[in-house]
Design a protein around this motif. Structure first.
Motif, short mmCIF file in Angstrom:
data_model
loop_
_atom_site.label_atom_id
_atom_site.label_comp_id
_atom_site.label_asym_id
_atom_site.label_seq_id
_atom_site.Cartn_x
_atom_site.Cartn_y
_atom_site.Cartn_z
N VAL A 85 0.82 -1.22 0.00
CA VAL A 85 0.00 0.00 0.00
C VAL A 85 0.86 1.27 0.00
CG1 VAL A 85 -0.31 0.20 2.51
CG2 VAL A 85 -2.12 0.99 0.94
N LEU A 86 2.04 1.24 0.60
CA LEU A 86 2.93 2.41 0.63
C LEU A 86 4.14 2.21 -0.28
CD1 LEU A 86 2.83 3.26 4.45
CD2 LEU A 86 1.51 4.31 2.59
N ARG A 87 4.03 1.31 -1.22
CA ARG A 87 5.18 0.97 -2.05
C ARG A 87 5.75 2.16 -2.81
NH1 ARG A 87 5.16 -3.57 -6.91
NH2 ARG A 87 7.36 -3.35 -7.49
N ALA A 88 4.92 3.09 -3.21
CA ALA A 88 5.41 4.26 -3.97
C ALA A 88 6.44 5.06 -3.20
CB ALA A 88 4.23 5.15 -4.35
N PHE A 89 6.45 4.92 -1.87
CA PHE A 89 7.37 5.69 -1.03
C PHE A 89 8.60 4.89 -0.62
CE2 PHE A 89 3.17 7.69 0.39
CZ PHE A 89 3.22 8.66 -0.61
N ARG A 90 8.83 3.74 -1.22
CA ARG A 90 10.01 2.95 -0.86
C ARG A 90 11.28 3.50 -1.49
NH1 ARG A 90 7.79 -3.23 -1.66
NH2 ARG A 90 6.15 -3.17 -0.08
N GLN A 91 11.18 3.98 -2.74
CA GLN A 91 12.35 4.59 -3.37
C GLN A 91 12.56 5.98 -2.78
OE1 GLN A 91 14.34 3.03 -5.41
NE2 GLN A 91 13.08 1.19 -5.59
#
Length: 256
Positions: A71-77
């Protein structure tokens, strides 16, 4: 403030073992890259409230997409690495499709969603890159393309069901954080925003005059009204180079 070296030493908890309720209690820096945690500190309470809402949805018997691990994958990079922003609407509501990156799907998803198939069609027309048989766009994310849905979750089978539940404030803060970055010399960091459709256009005022490539949405209902022929990929790379940055390798691997 985080120590500069810490921005690239993120050691996340294994989120695939967590549920939404557990995520709501963890420090932000254990859920996302450290510079994102710092940038979103002002909406931490809202993010925790949304995660608690998702936990309540699951408790009530609804399936929430994407999974807690995505769900928060977009903020991993790291935020510092972002050079292209592509804004989506909300996740695909079909179970097994949503992976936490706008327009991207699980590599095993067949058939490719129609909007993504249209993106591939335009990619081939623009750069001569043949469509892939999979819909995994993580290779773009790895290069600094932020694939951000305006609303980051959905009930399975109910498109748009989590609009107005708090995600909009969080993603507004995320877009503003991307637009407000500066280089060590104090200049605005290179950025191109690719805005497809009305929902994406709603963030234009947050972009501080960043370079924008816009067109109608690639959905089957609107792609023929100006998305096809808009050449977003070559235009984005040209605008990145104008800002002294490198272009994105838009060609995806044959096998993700």
């Amino acid at each position: 403030m985080f120590e500069p070296d810490a921005l690239f030493e993120w050691d996340p908890v294994p989120v695939d073992t967590l549920d939404f309720a557990e995520m709501a209690r963890l420090p932000l820096a254990e859920l996302m890259a450290a510079d994102w945690a710092e940038a979103l500190a002002g909406v931490e309470a809202e993010l925790r409230a949304v995660l608690a809402f998702l936990a309540a949805e699951v408790e009530a018997g609804y399936q929430v997409l994407p999974s807690p691990s995505n769900v928060l994958r977009a903020f991993r990079q790291p935020l510092a690495d972002v050079k292209v922003l592509i804004v989506g609407q909300d996740p695909y509501p079909t179970p097994g499709h949503a992976v936490g990156l706008s327009f991207s799907v699980d590599p095993r998803t067949r058939p490719i969603p129609r909007s993504l198939a249209n993106i591939y069609r335009e990619l081939e027309a623009d750069l001569g890159i043949p469509p892939r048989g999979h819909g995994d766009l993580s290779a773009w994310a790895d290069q600094g393309v932020l694939l951000l849905n305006r609303v980051m979750s959905v009930r399975a089978g109910e498109a748009g069901s989590h609009r107005g539940k708090g995600w909009e404030k969080i993603t507004t803060a995320a877009v503003a954080a991307v637009a407000n970055r500066e280089t060590p010399g104090g200049a605005v960091a290179p950025l191109v925003a690719i805005l497809w459709g009305k929902d994406a256009e709603s963030v234009r005022s947050l972009l501080r005059g960043a370079m924008v490539v816009s067109s109608p949405h690639p959905s089957p209902l609107s792609a023929s009204r100006g998305f096809f022929g808009s050449r977003p990929f070559s235009r984005a790379n040209a605008l990145l180079r104008e800002q002294g940055s490198t272009g994105v390798t838009w060609e995806l691997p044959q096998v993700p």
